[in-house]
Write a protein that holds these residues in place. Structure first.
Motif, PDB file in Angstrom:
ATOM      1  N   VAL C 496       0.780  -1.194   0.082  1.00  0.00           N
ATOM      2  CA  VAL C 496      -0.024   0.158  -0.022  1.00  0.00           C
ATOM      3  C   VAL C 496       0.899   1.333  -0.004  1.00  0.00           C
ATOM      4  CG1 VAL C 496      -1.946   1.147   1.214  1.00  0.00           C
ATOM      5  CG2 VAL C 496      -1.677  -1.120   1.138  1.00  0.00           C
ATOM      6  N   ARG C 497       0.823   1.976  -0.996  1.00  0.00           N
ATOM      7  CA  ARG C 497       1.455   3.160  -1.056  1.00  0.00           C
ATOM      8  C   ARG C 497       0.666   4.428  -1.267  1.00  0.00           C
ATOM      9  NH1 ARG C 497       4.799   2.106  -5.541  1.00  0.00           N
ATOM     10  NH2 ARG C 497       3.275   3.102  -6.934  1.00  0.00           N
ATOM     11  N   VAL C 498       0.782   5.159  -0.259  1.00  0.00           N
ATOM     12  CA  VAL C 498       0.136   6.480  -0.296  1.00  0.00           C
ATOM     13  C   VAL C 498       0.961   7.467  -1.107  1.00  0.00           C
ATOM     14  CG1 VAL C 498      -1.222   8.442   0.931  1.00  0.00           C
ATOM     15  CG2 VAL C 498      -0.866   6.188   2.072  1.00  0.00           C
ATOM     16  N   GLU C 499       0.470   8.006  -2.200  1.00  0.00           N
ATOM     17  CA  GLU C 499       1.216   9.054  -2.982  1.00  0.00           C
ATOM     18  C   GLU C 499       1.321  10.417  -2.331  1.00  0.00           C
ATOM     19  OE1 GLU C 499       2.636   7.467  -5.410  1.00  0.00           O
ATOM     20  OE2 GLU C 499       1.243   5.826  -5.797  1.00  0.00           O
ATOM     21  N   PRO C 500       2.271  11.361  -2.860  1.00  0.00           N
ATOM     22  CA  PRO C 500       2.417  12.465  -2.400  1.00  0.00           C
ATOM     23  C   PRO C 500       0.889  13.308  -2.180  1.00  0.00           C
ATOM     24  CG  PRO C 500       3.982  12.086  -3.635  1.00  0.00           C
ATOM     25  CD  PRO C 500       3.286  11.005  -3.668  1.00  0.00           C
ATOM     26  N   THR C 501       0.342  13.043  -3.194  1.00  0.00           N
ATOM     27  CA  THR C 501      -1.204  13.867  -3.365  1.00  0.00           C
ATOM     28  C   THR C 501      -2.067  13.304  -2.293  1.00  0.00           C
ATOM     29  OG1 THR C 501      -1.558  12.709  -5.335  1.00  0.00           O
ATOM     30  CG2 THR C 501      -0.667  14.847  -5.516  1.00  0.00           C
ATOM     31  N   GLY C 502      -1.933  12.142  -1.750  1.00  0.00           N
ATOM     32  CA  GLY C 502      -2.818  11.651  -0.944  1.00  0.00           C
ATOM     33  C   GLY C 502      -3.605  10.598  -1.592  1.00  0.00           C
ATOM     34  N   LYS C 503      -3.419  10.238  -2.802  1.00  0.00           N
ATOM     35  CA  LYS C 503      -4.060   9.174  -3.642  1.00  0.00           C
ATOM     36  C   LYS C 503      -3.357   7.843  -3.122  1.00  0.00           C
ATOM     37  CE  LYS C 503      -6.992  12.252  -5.776  1.00  0.00           C
ATOM     38  NZ  LYS C 503      -8.136  12.346  -5.057  1.00  0.00           N
ATOM     39  N   VAL C 504      -4.036   6.847  -3.001  1.00  0.00           N
ATOM     40  CA  VAL C 504      -3.387   5.527  -2.597  1.00  0.00           C
ATOM     41  C   VAL C 504      -3.463   4.568  -3.863  1.00  0.00           C
ATOM     42  CG1 VAL C 504      -3.848   3.538  -1.051  1.00  0.00           C
ATOM     43  CG2 VAL C 504      -4.217   6.084  -0.325  1.00  0.00           C
ATOM     44  N   THR C 505      -2.355   3.887  -3.843  1.00  0.00           N
ATOM     45  CA  THR C 505      -2.148   2.640  -4.810  1.00  0.00           C
ATOM     46  C   THR C 505      -1.960   1.339  -3.788  1.00  0.00           C
ATOM     47  OG1 THR C 505      -0.971   4.205  -6.072  1.00  0.00           O
ATOM     48  CG2 THR C 505      -0.748   1.957  -6.773  1.00  0.00           C
ATOM     49  N   LYS C 571       0.815  -1.513   8.809  1.00  0.00           N
ATOM     50  CA  LYS C 571       2.077  -0.786   9.234  1.00  0.00           C
ATOM     51  C   LYS C 571       2.135   0.601   8.729  1.00  0.00           C
ATOM     52  CE  LYS C 571       4.518  -5.148   7.820  1.00  0.00           C
ATOM     53  NZ  LYS C 571       5.397  -5.600   6.757  1.00  0.00           N
ATOM     54  N   LEU C 572       1.458   1.112   7.762  1.00  0.00           N
ATOM     55  CA  LEU C 572       1.356   2.255   7.047  1.00  0.00           C
ATOM     56  C   LEU C 572       0.704   3.228   8.316  1.00  0.00           C
ATOM     57  CD1 LEU C 572       2.483   3.232   4.568  1.00  0.00           C
ATOM     58  CD2 LEU C 572       0.291   3.206   3.411  1.00  0.00           C
ATOM     59  N   LYS C 573      -0.380   2.723   8.933  1.00  0.00           N
ATOM     60  CA  LYS C 573      -1.046   3.485   9.837  1.00  0.00           C
ATOM     61  C   LYS C 573      -0.433   3.925  11.123  1.00  0.00           C
ATOM     62  CE  LYS C 573      -5.449   2.321  10.466  1.00  0.00           C
ATOM     63  NZ  LYS C 573      -6.714   1.349  10.665  1.00  0.00           N
ATOM     64  N   GLY C 629       8.684   9.078   2.796  1.00  0.00           N
ATOM     65  CA  GLY C 629       7.754   8.193   2.085  1.00  0.00           C
ATOM     66  C   GLY C 629       6.773   7.653   2.891  1.00  0.00           C
ATOM     67  N   MET C 630       5.897   6.925   2.041  1.00  0.00           N
ATOM     68  CA  MET C 630       4.653   6.290   2.505  1.00  0.00           C
ATOM     69  C   MET C 630       4.205   5.406   2.019  1.00  0.00           C
ATOM     70  SD  MET C 630       2.807   6.961   5.444  1.00  0.00           S
ATOM     71  CE  MET C 630       3.148   8.511   6.112  1.00  0.00           C
ATOM     72  N   GLU C 631       4.933   4.132   2.237  1.00  0.00           N
ATOM     73  CA  GLU C 631       4.655   2.818   1.546  1.00  0.00           C
ATOM     74  C   GLU C 631       5.084   1.656   2.601  1.00  0.00           C
ATOM     75  OE1 GLU C 631       6.229   2.668  -2.482  1.00  0.00           O
ATOM     76  OE2 GLU C 631       6.676   0.405  -2.284  1.00  0.00           O
ATOM     77  N   ALA C 632       4.131   0.572   2.468  1.00  0.00           N
ATOM     78  CA  ALA C 632       4.486  -0.540   3.175  1.00  0.00           C
ATOM     79  C   ALA C 632       4.154  -1.724   2.605  1.00  0.00           C
ATOM     80  CB  ALA C 632       3.724  -0.485   4.549  1.00  0.00           C
ATOM     81  N   THR C 633       4.709  -2.855   2.609  1.00  0.00           N
ATOM     82  CA  THR C 633       4.611  -4.142   2.010  1.00  0.00           C
ATOM     83  C   THR C 633       4.391  -5.056   3.096  1.00  0.00           C
ATOM     84  OG1 THR C 633       5.610  -3.547   0.045  1.00  0.00           O
ATOM     85  CG2 THR C 633       5.365  -5.829   0.299  1.00  0.00           C
ATOM     86  N   HIS C 634       3.537  -6.063   2.913  1.00  0.00           N
ATOM     87  CA  HIS C 634       3.216  -7.179   3.728  1.00  0.00           C
ATOM     88  C   HIS C 634       3.149  -8.338   3.071  1.00  0.00           C
ATOM     89  CE1 HIS C 634       2.439  -8.663   7.907  1.00  0.00           C
ATOM     90  NE2 HIS C 634       1.945  -9.770   7.161  1.00  0.00           N
ATOM     91  N   PHE C 635       3.967  -9.509   3.427  1.00  0.00           N
ATOM     92  CA  PHE C 635       3.706 -10.998   2.681  1.00  0.00           C
ATOM     93  C   PHE C 635       3.034 -11.596   3.998  1.00  0.00           C
ATOM     94  CE2 PHE C 635       6.409 -10.908  -1.133  1.00  0.00           C
ATOM     95  CZ  PHE C 635       6.916  -9.602  -1.085  1.00  0.00           C
TER      96      PHE C 635
END
Lengths: 284, 165, 823
Positions: C496-505, C571-573, C629-635
């Motif tokens: 989950v990646r929150v992009e700089p403009t606040g939109k989420v990928t 994780k991101l939260k 940055g604002m990105e986290a990955t979980h397996f």
């Protein structure tokens, strides 16, 4: 998916089409294309020349003409199914037409094309037989009428000569008779595993006129003459017994979906049900 | 080779084609409209359904030369700019699609149905789409989608009629 | 306890999210799908829609024989066709690796499976040569001109004959057609049968099926020599696993291979595989230095895409006379076809695992033999082993109920474990996570108007009308699965990646093909971050964009892939709370997230979601040690499978004269745990039911003795059509799973699993007063008719005319005394 190569002509007149047809050994007519093109895509048919008669004007019509209804050979199944004239005066054809294939097929497929192909499980053959229709064909030398009863000669084979084109189908008015078309659809192809077209007229409780056309059962559609003979002059109560042998003396088809035993049985049941319906439910 | 001119979604396409070229390949390969899909070669799945002069046909069973001079509408031609066609809205709102592969054919077939029968019953809808196979939905949401479209279209027709009065 | 150590969540319906402020409740809503606008306008791309500059088209020449030696192949005429760029045979592709099988078992025979047949062909449709040309039509024409000299060999298509002594071998090197034997035994089976008051036996077949995704398979490959980069577009359910296998087959570093699954038009397990063409087309693209595309025809799809099911099952059930089940013995022959595809030998093992159904069997004894035949491989088809298991259990339970004269619903209720017994360990060794089988069955009975249906049935029998009521209760194994139990890892990735403009990928490894993850994952993540699903984009199906993942199959995408994304979001939260606390002068535990803001509870200060994210990217004012940055990955590695369940009821009428069956009512009560989007769950169930009814009623792949596939087109193979089916009545119960924090279970296969036995039970129930016990699938009218005329013709059978009287007797004390026939 992809047909082999062929030459293609789309004449504007019937006589041009007949000339073209006579000009080449393995020329084929393209009408609605819904029997021929699928075979060509699988390369089961590889004609050298396709004569597309779709651009010849005046081959698509349904007209009242005295005791007959005249139907142009290029009339589509959809047009037949929705024809007010047919629904009123000869409803057996529309009743069967709306059970052919699916909407898209009915929008393209034509009565002439279907009859010329003579698929052993097509719907129209049973109907034109039951109606004692006349099939009008043209060739360079003129026009002739083939009675439906003489038209179907085998699997995919007809009385039609290679250089002839069906131009019209003439069916009688049946508004004084009961009619019914009963069909067991193949669940995949939609063709008739068994299709039974009947017309019947009662006179003081007795069967006066009866005609039974059957498709899907034999090499080609046929009239169940023996059953008709057994029923003429009899009360409707005789239907059950008489229809039991509707596929007798027929070389019955068999495939992965339905064996010849089952087809034969189904033919008997559907014939009975069709006749009972045509008799207005009074046959119980 | 034959010269053909086919008007697709209001745009005239001219091309020199082999007579054996199927309309579906004309649309996909020459006109570049890939919304019309190919799902079989036996004219049974309906994925390639388009309108020719307003009537639904299976474009895998029509030669491009047969369509010469005719008007073809594909799924790409339904929406008006950003405004979806009522049938498209119906499919979206009623979840009438999953993988979406059969959807253009279903939509085009429904288009013909609703033109002939603006208020079909559920069983009429099921009969009308029996030449279109869907493996995902079990058809129930497709029936809902067509029904919903039919209501929307009837409403719009009556609204237009009222406006005209 | 969930393995990740996070607190387990309460059911989502209360709207609370881990102690943070109330979310917007996107979860649970019937949201329209985000993927639909492009699909309903036809403006998106499936693999066959793609066209690259200088692209070539490939057509394959396939074996018309089921078993033959290849004496020689002449390609000159094909090469001479204008536009042909090359014709290739096994001689050319010798360097290519084998088509892979991922299953390892002791004693498993694994045949060599070349991409193009070398000296022998072993099934109709096996690829023999590849023709590549400038356009599709030329490639097709040239393929006609490839001449293969075949020497036909004896063919084996019948599994039982394949195991006999005097049989041709599919693979000579094994001197046997038996590929494996798998056993699963637990409890004292001998004692169970010894103390049984009654043993119910039945042989039942599970016929071979074709998955028939509406989009056939297609592969497009492009190789850029300068960059040493191979890109493969494939209609696949498993882009990452495919990338690994393609790199192995081609001997390329995995980093040089990119796999893209564009729109995928359905899979149903058939694209959970690695096929010959997926190695061959990239090889051709490299060889010819031009992009190459191959699109499967439907005929090829029938002959050379995996098939499903195809087992012969001998079943014995030991019972007490009060209806308590004591033990189950099952012997299965599983037709594997000629080669192993990716998971071929695994599927029957899943059947073994699920043979306890939703019942308390004290003992079980299962033996499965996998058999080679001259046919296309079987592999995972929607349900993959579980429909086979459920069919066996639900049929034998129904036959037993009839034999005991018990109501089939009551009989099932008697043998369910109670809700308090969960987690419930089955006799096959699985731990069912949570269930209330009683609740779903009772709800289904009520919705169907079961008592009314039974009354109608009894009255009908008196009038010679044959109404039947079919009951089937099922449990399935989903969220596949713990890696220890899966061949290629059972975890899933989520970024989950929150992009700089606040939109989420959101990036998910669970690459969908119609399931709607772009919508459901957006709903899930939107709730977690307190934003709108419109602001969440879900990316999938591109190995260059998405971290390694496993794929979408086995009803796993939401429960495993969704959980991975959910945990990445946690994780991101935590990271957001740290930064917010820093900026707002508070502590992370004091921060709530919701409605587009992060708020410090104590000092009431807040910062907008967008500002906070921008602060993480500009990184001018961050706490010490804070990663920008604002990105986290979980397996996510699941601790267990999940076990959805439910009860289905079908009401049918059989025309005893023609054997035709009419379904007049179908009720399904399913429990897939918590529901993210009810509309999509209903869609999955409806589609599944239709597919399961398809198997029960119409679908059947038939190979004749010569090994020709005689129902290999849509002209013969009958898929359910719209007007064959009634409107289904759906309802659900909600029993959250404790296995994942969202309490979800999975729903992709449920309908298919339940509906097949439900239909067969209904038809056999309708004809039970005639003494008919079992009819094999599909219930084609002829089969049903034959079953009827056989019992009518049998000596000492009651005449059909006295059926009403018999029915009355059957209603009092059915079954035992009426003769039984299997058809």
């Amino acid at each position: 998916m992809i047909p082999a190569n062929f030459d293609y002509e789309s004449p504007r007149t019937l006589s041009e089409a007949l000339e073209l047809l006579a000009s080449r050994e393995d020329a084929k007519i393209l009408a609605g294309g819904h029997s021929l093109l699928p075979a060509m895509k699988l390369r089961l048919a590889q004609p050298a020349l396709l004569v597309d008669i779709g651009r010849i004007g005046g081959l698509s019509y349904v007209r009242e003409s005295g005791e007959h209804i005249r139907i142009g050979a290029m009339t589509t199944h959809a047009e037949i199914a929705s024809s007010k004239v047919l629904q009123r005066f000869s409803p057996l054809l529309p009743q069967a037409a709306c059970q052919i294939g699916d909407m898209q097929v009915r929008n393209c497929g034509t009565i002439g094309g279907s009859l010329a192909q003579a698929h052993p499980a097509a719907d129209y053959p049973a109907v034109v037989l039951a109606l004692d229709a006349e099939i009008v064909v043209a060739s360079r030398t003129g026009e002739r009428e083939i009675p439906a009863r003489e038209f179907f000669t085998g699997m995919f084979s007809t009385e039609l000569h290679p250089h002839e084109i069906i131009t019209e189908i003439r069916v009688p008015r049946t508004d004084d008779q009961g009619i019914a078309y009963k069909k067991h659809h193949h669940p995949a192809s939609g063709y008739a595993v068994v299709g039974v077209a009947v017309r019947l007229k009662l006179s003081v409780g007795k069967i006066d006129t009866v005609a039974i056309g059957i498709t899907g059962v034999g090499q080609n559609a046929y009239r169940a003459t023996a059953v008709e003979n057994a029923l003429r002059g009899k009360p409707v109560a005789a239907i059950r017994e008489a229809t039991a042998h509707v596929a007798k003396n027929v070389e019955v088809l068999s495939d992965n979906y339905a064996s010849s035993d089952y087809r034969q049985h189904l033919a008997a049941v559907l014939t009975r049900r069709a006749l009972e319906q045509a008799a207005g439910g009074r046959a119980k | 080779m034959k010269d053909v001119t086919i008007t697709v979604n209001g745009v005239e396409h001219r091309a020199q084609v082999e007579p054996r070229l199927l309309l579906v390949h004309f649309l996909r390969e020459l006109a570049g409209l890939t919304g019309t899909h190919i799902g079989c070669e036996t004219s049974l799945c309906g994925a390639c359904t388009v309108l020719v002069d307003g009537r639904a046909v299976k474009s895998c069973t029509v030669l491009a030369v047969q369509a010469d001079g005719h008007k073809v509408t594909t799924v790409e031609g339904l929406a008006n700019g950003d405004r979806l066609h009522a049938i498209q809205e119906g499919f979206w709102e009623e979840h009438g699609l999953q993988c979406g592969f059969c959807t253009p054919g279903m939509i085009m077939c429904s288009h013909d149905l609703l033109k002939q029968h603006p208020s079909p019953s559920d069983s009429e809808i099921r009969e009308a789409i029996n030449g279109n196979l869907c493996r995902c939905t079990g058809y129930q949401h497709i029936v809902n989608a067509v029904r919903s479209a039919s209501r929307k279209m009837s409403k719009r027709v009556s609204a237009r009629a009222a406006a005209a009065r | 306890m969930a393995r990740n150590g996070k607190p387990r969540r309460a059911p989502r319906s209360n709207g609370k999210t881990n102690g943070h402020a109330k979310a917007a409740h996107w979860v649970g809503r019937k949201l329209k799908r985000k993927e639909d606008p492009r699909l309903i306008q036809g403006i998106t791309h499936y693999t066959d829609d793609l066209k690259l500059p200088r692209m070539l088209y490939c057509t394959l020449v396939r074996s018309p024989y089921a078993h033959a030696e290849i004496r020689g192949i002449r390609t000159d005429a094909a090469r001479a066709v204008s536009g042909v760029a090359g014709v290739f045979t096994a001689e050319d592709t010798a360097s290519l690796g084998m088509v892979p099988c991922a299953i390892q078992m002791p004693d498993l025979k694994v045949p060599k499976h070349p991409v193009l047949a070398t000296d022998r062909v072993r099934y109709v449709g096996e690829p023999v040569a590849a023709v590549v040309a400038d356009d599709l039509y030329a490639a097709r024409d040239a393929a006609e001109l490839v001449e293969v000299d075949y020497e036909p060999l004896p063919v084996v298509t019948d599994m039982q004959k394949a195991l006999s002594n005097d049989t041709p071998y599919v693979h000579d090197e094994f001197r046997s057609n038996k590929a494996f034997t798998h056993t699963l035994k637990n409890g004292d089976i001998a004692a169970a049968f010894k103390k049984a008051d009654r043993v119910v036996k039945q042989r039942m077949l599970n016929q071979r099926l074709a998955p028939i995704a509406m989009e056939t398979r297609a592969v497009l490959a492009e190789y850029l020599p300068g960059e040493h980069r191979l890109t493969v577009w494939s209609s696949t359910q498993i882009p990452h696993l495919l990338r690994t296998q393609v790199s192995v087959m081609l001997g390329l570093p995995e980093t040089a291979v990119r796999v893209i699954a564009p729109e995928v038009g359905g899979g149903f397990g058939s694209k959970l595989n690695v096929y010959a063409e997926e190695g061959l087309i990239p090889w051709l693209a490299m060889k010819l230095g031009r992009p190459v595309k191959w699109s499967e025809t439907r005929r090829e799809n029938f002959t050379a895409t995996i098939h499903g099911r195809d087992t012969i099952n001998d079943v014995e059930l030991a019972l007490k006379k009060d209806g308590t089940v004591l033990g189950l013995r099952v012997r299965i022959l599983a037709d594997l076809g000629a080669y192993h595809q990716l998971l071929t030998p695994l599927i029957p093992q899943l059947t073994a695992l699920m043979l306890a159904g939703c019942y308390k069997f004290p003992a079980i004894d299962i033996e499965i033999q996998g058999v080679f035949t001259n046919k296309m491989s079987t592999d995972a088809y929607r349900g993959a082993g579980r429909p086979e298991a459920t069919y066996i259990v639900e049929r034998i339970m129904d036959i037993a109920a009839h034999e005991l004269g018990m109501d089939s619903a009551q009989f099932r209720l008697k043998n369910f474990p109670q809700p308090k017994e969960f987690p419930f360990t089955t006799i096959t060794g699985l731990t069912y996570d949570s269930a209330k089988y009683q609740e779903s069955l009772k709800r289904a009975l009520q919705l169907a108007g079961y008592d009314t249906l039974r009354r109608r049935q009894k009255n009908g029998w008196k009038q010679g009308k044959y109404y039947g009521v079919g009951v089937s209760t099922y449990v399935e194994i989903c969220a596949i699965g713990p890696s220890a139990a899966t061949p290629a890892g059972g975890w899933e990735s989520g970024t989950v990646r929150v992009e700089p403009t606040g939109k989420v990928t959101v990036l998910t490894g669970a690459s969908p093909h119609g399931q709607g993850q772009e919508t459901t994952f957006a709903q899930l993540i939107a709730d977690e971050l307190g934003i709108d699903p419109e602001d969440v984009s879900v990316v999938h199906g591109d190995t260059m964009a998405v971290p390694y993942g496993i794929g979408t199959f086995g009803s796993r995408a939401t429960a495993v892939g969704g959980t991975a994304a959910y945990l990445a979001t946690q994780k991101l939260k935590a990271k957001m709370a740290t930064l917010a606390a820093h900026l707002l002068g508070s502590t992370p535990g004091d921060i709530t997230i919701g409605r587009g803001h992060l708020t410090a509870k104590r000092n009431k200060k807040s910062i907008s979601f967008g500002e906070l994210v921008m602060a993480a990217y500009t990184a001018r004012n961050i706490p010490p040690g804070f990663e920008p940055g604002m990105e986290a990955t979980h397996f996510f590695e699941p601790s267990n499978f999940t076990f959805p369940f439910g009860a289905h009821i079908a009401s049918v009428e059989v025309d005893a004269e023609t054997g035709e069956v009419k379904v007049d009512k179908y009720v399904a009560v399913d429990d897939c745990g918590n529901v993210i989007n009810p509309l999509l769950v209903d869609g999955q169930i409806q589609g599944g039911i239709a597919q399961g009814i398809g198997q029960a009623m119409w679908e059947e792949l038939i190979y004749n003795e010569e090994g020709q596939l005689v129902t290999g087109s849509l002209m013969e193979y009958a898929l359910p059509k719209a007007h064959f089916l009634p409107e289904f009545t759906l309802d659900r119960t909600v029993t959250p799973s404790p296995v994942n924090p969202m309490g979800v279970k999975g729903v992709g296969e449920a309908g298919t699993i339940a509906s097949t036995p439900c239909m067969v039970n209904a038809v056999c129930d309708a004809l039970s007063p005639l003494g008919i016990r079992h009819i094999e699938m599909p219930l084609k009218p002829e089969r049903v008719w034959r079953a009827i005329i056989q019992v009518q013709a049998a000596p000492k059978e009651p005449e059909p005319a006295i059926v009403p009287a018999l029915a009355a007797a059957a209603a009092r004390k059915p079954a035992q005394k009426t003769a039984r026939r299997r058809v």
